[in-house]
Design a protein around this motif. Structure first.
Motif, PDB file in Angstrom:
ATOM      1  N   LEU A  32       0.836  -1.402  -0.004  1.00  0.00           N
ATOM      2  CA  LEU A  32      -0.015   0.024   0.004  1.00  0.00           C
ATOM      3  C   LEU A  32       0.762   1.308   0.061  1.00  0.00           C
ATOM      4  O   LEU A  32       0.368   2.216  -0.424  1.00  0.00           O
ATOM      5  N   ASN A 155      -8.495  -7.996   5.799  1.00  0.00           N
ATOM      6  CA  ASN A 155      -8.201  -6.687   5.781  1.00  0.00           C
ATOM      7  C   ASN A 155      -7.293  -6.265   4.549  1.00  0.00           C
ATOM      8  O   ASN A 155      -7.312  -5.432   3.673  1.00  0.00           O
ATOM      9  N   SER A 159      -8.112  -4.295   1.253  1.00  0.00           N
ATOM     10  CA  SER A 159      -7.161  -3.058   1.063  1.00  0.00           C
ATOM     11  C   SER A 159      -6.585  -2.992  -0.244  1.00  0.00           C
ATOM     12  O   SER A 159      -6.659  -1.961  -0.798  1.00  0.00           O
ATOM     13  N   ALA A 163      -7.226  -0.477  -3.636  1.00  0.00           N
ATOM     14  CA  ALA A 163      -6.059   0.215  -3.693  1.00  0.00           C
ATOM     15  C   ALA A 163      -5.761   0.203  -5.347  1.00  0.00           C
ATOM     16  O   ALA A 163      -5.519   1.431  -6.084  1.00  0.00           O
ATOM     17  N   TYR A 169      -7.661   6.590  -0.082  1.00  0.00           N
ATOM     18  CA  TYR A 169      -7.499   6.269   1.340  1.00  0.00           C
ATOM     19  C   TYR A 169      -8.885   5.390   1.710  1.00  0.00           C
ATOM     20  O   TYR A 169      -8.882   4.762   2.719  1.00  0.00           O
ATOM     21  N   TYR A 170      -9.834   5.237   0.814  1.00  0.00           N
ATOM     22  CA  TYR A 170     -10.871   4.377   1.241  1.00  0.00           C
ATOM     23  C   TYR A 170     -10.521   3.047   1.219  1.00  0.00           C
ATOM     24  O   TYR A 170     -11.365   2.157   1.943  1.00  0.00           O
ATOM     25  N   SER A 171      -9.637   2.544   0.554  1.00  0.00           N
ATOM     26  CA  SER A 171      -9.169   1.118   0.645  1.00  0.00           C
ATOM     27  C   SER A 171      -8.667   0.960   2.196  1.00  0.00           C
ATOM     28  O   SER A 171      -8.812  -0.294   2.445  1.00  0.00           O
ATOM     29  N   LEU A 172      -8.170   1.701   2.730  1.00  0.00           N
ATOM     30  CA  LEU A 172      -7.521   1.457   4.193  1.00  0.00           C
ATOM     31  C   LEU A 172      -8.724   1.456   4.935  1.00  0.00           C
ATOM     32  O   LEU A 172      -8.909   0.669   5.948  1.00  0.00           O
ATOM     33  N   GLY A 175     -10.684  -1.930   4.443  1.00  0.00           N
ATOM     34  CA  GLY A 175     -10.105  -2.776   5.204  1.00  0.00           C
ATOM     35  C   GLY A 175     -10.248  -2.927   6.756  1.00  0.00           C
ATOM     36  O   GLY A 175     -10.388  -4.099   7.202  1.00  0.00           O
ATOM     37  N   ASN A 176     -10.316  -1.951   7.362  1.00  0.00           N
ATOM     38  CA  ASN A 176     -10.696  -1.717   8.647  1.00  0.00           C
ATOM     39  C   ASN A 176     -11.899  -2.380   8.902  1.00  0.00           C
ATOM     40  O   ASN A 176     -12.090  -3.241  10.006  1.00  0.00           O
TER      41      ASN A 176
END
Length: 474
Positions: A32, A155, A159, A163, A169-172, A175-176
């Motif tokens: 990432l 996750n 993520s 990505a 940043y929506y990938s992070l 993932g959360n």
């Protein structure tokens, strides 16, 4: 099962989970970090600070309290679970609405939709607290660590996939959410807890005295651990926060390598010995001896290898993280030593002392962070945090050695002499090592081989072969 066998079993499964998760996290971060920018990581780091706060509110010390109280019946645990169902929805909605004040504070509208999405993460996190504590209470470390591995794989898949699709940043963020959802579904499937909105306050009163101190400690410790990110995001930039957050997170990996496979096992096992302070003290000394022997030389290695580690793992765009990681590496030894103190306080049912240590640590850390912010660089913040961690080490161990065990610092300091000698030997080696001009990968290979050889030499010099044999054997 005797205590030694319980520790062996717990640490084996904890090691399996932690090492697998650490490998997944390093690979995920490496991938990432080459797709997303420091600015994108910084945006998510801002919201994660508030996410951690709401997760702490949701916990309210309930998990450790369930583990510690052996008299809780199945019905009482079910009622506590019912309480968390209602609480999860309430806290999740509040977090969704937090996007508005967060956007105003950082003058960036992007935090509104992010907060709405992460509100679901808060809900799932709250829902799995009681099922997780129930499994920990029965010392089923295998299930706990299988869940952690599965959640981190979920996750990583989400993520990385998002990505590559350009989700930024929506990938992070998603993932959360996927991690929290996986943990809830998995833990729930391993217990007989039912969805029931019938709530009784009686079991909550039963655990209140323990959970109150635990919650207050978590509440205070939150500001101690997260104010740096809040203020860097406010007064510096998202990119600066991205650089700082990357170096800080990387400095936590050594704890995941060793201390975090030991500390999750301590309270579930040692809670049976809360009145036997000599037994708890003996365990603390053994854990400290192991952590110190590895932590001191490891801090030295990471300090000298900082540039090659950062650029190899994350790429050249993360050059701004090198100096702050170099500084934070100095504190890794202290962080490892302090990692078990919370579980030791809990094992002796002394969350009052845990709370006191949290208050004192927070005052120091907040003061240090503010001074670092005023000085104007993320490296200044990192340096002040190292100073604060060092002072906190003495405070925490004063409360442990003098107030809980009725002893003094001398037995503890004797344990640290040989590990510090190991650290000094490593410093001497890296100072005379010629500057390496190969690729970052080959530089790390050469430095790692040198580190291991010098470590083994130091073990012979300090005559700690028996400790290493004991670790390997157990």
């Amino acid at each position: 099962m005797d205590i030694k066998k319980e520790f062996r079993t717990g640490i084996f499964y904890s090691a399996m989970g932690k090492y697998s998760n650490m490998l997944i996290q390093i690979l995920l971060n490496s991938i990432l970090s080459r797709i997303l920018t420091p600015d994108e990581f910084g945006i998510v780091a801002v919201v994660n600070v508030f996410l951690i706060f709401f997760q702490m509110l949701a916990d309210f010390g309930i998990g450790p309290a369930i583990i510690q109280h052996k008299s809780l019946s199945k019905d009482e645990i079910q009622q506590i679970f019912s309480f968390t169902i209602a609480m999860s929805v309430f806290i999740g909605v509040i977090f969704m609405l937090m996007g508005y004040p967060i956007s105003l504070f950082y003058d960036n509208e992007v935090y509104r939709p992010i907060s709405i999405a992460l509100g679901f993460c808060v809900i799932f996190y709250t829902l799995y607290l009681v099922p997780q504590a129930t499994i920990q209470k029965r010392k089923d470390f295998k299930t706990i660590n299988i869940a952690l591995i599965g959640s981190n794989i979920a996750n990583a898949v989400v993520s990385i996939g998002l990505a590559f699709l350009g989700a930024s940043y929506y990938s992070l963020i998603f993932g959360n959410i996927s991690r929290a959802l996986f943990l809830f579904v998995f833990y729930k499937s391993k217990t007989d807890l039912k969805f029931n909105l019938k709530i009784s306050v009686k079991p909550l009163k039963k655990i209140y005295s323990f959970s109150k101190n635990q919650f207050l400690f978590n509440f205070i410790n939150y500001f101690s651990r997260n104010l740096d990110s809040i203020l860097i995001g406010k007064f510096f930039s998202s990119s600066a926060l991205g650089y700082y957050n990357k170096s800080y997170q990387l400095s936590l990996y050594p704890n995941q390598v060793l201390s975090s496979i030991i500390t999750p096992v301590i309270q579930p096992i040692m809670s049976n010995y809360e009145t036997d302070l000599d037994k708890i003290k003996s365990v603390y000394f053994k854990v400290t001896s192991v952590l110190a022997t590895i932590g001191a030389p490891l801090s030295v290695f990471l300090f000298f290898a900082a540039e090659d580690i950062i650029l190899f793992l994350f790429g050249n765009q993360w050059n701004g993280s090198i100096l702050s990681f170099k500084i934070l590496a100095i504190s890794i030894f202290i962080q490892m030593l302090q990692s078990s103190t919370g579980a030791i306080f809990q094992s002796g049912n002394r969350t009052d002392l845990l709370l006191r240590s949290g208050i004192l640590s927070t005052v120091l850390n907040i003061t240090a962070i503010i001074i670092g912010i005023i000085l104007g660089k993320i490296e200044d913040v990192a340096l002040m945090i190292v100073i604060s961690f060092t002072i906190n080490f003495f405070i925490n161990n004063y409360l442990l050695m003098y107030r809980m065990f009725g002893s003094n610092f001398i037995p503890l300091f004797k344990l640290l002499i040989k590990p510090l000698v190991l650290g000094v030997i490593q410093v001497a080696f890296f100072l005379v090592l010629p500057e390496l001009a190969f690729s970052h990968f080959f530089n790390l290979i050469i430095m790692s081989i040198g580190f291991v050889l010098v470590f083994l030499f130091g073990i012979l010099v300090t005559k700690q072969q028996s400790l290493i044999k004991s670790i390997v054997g157990k």
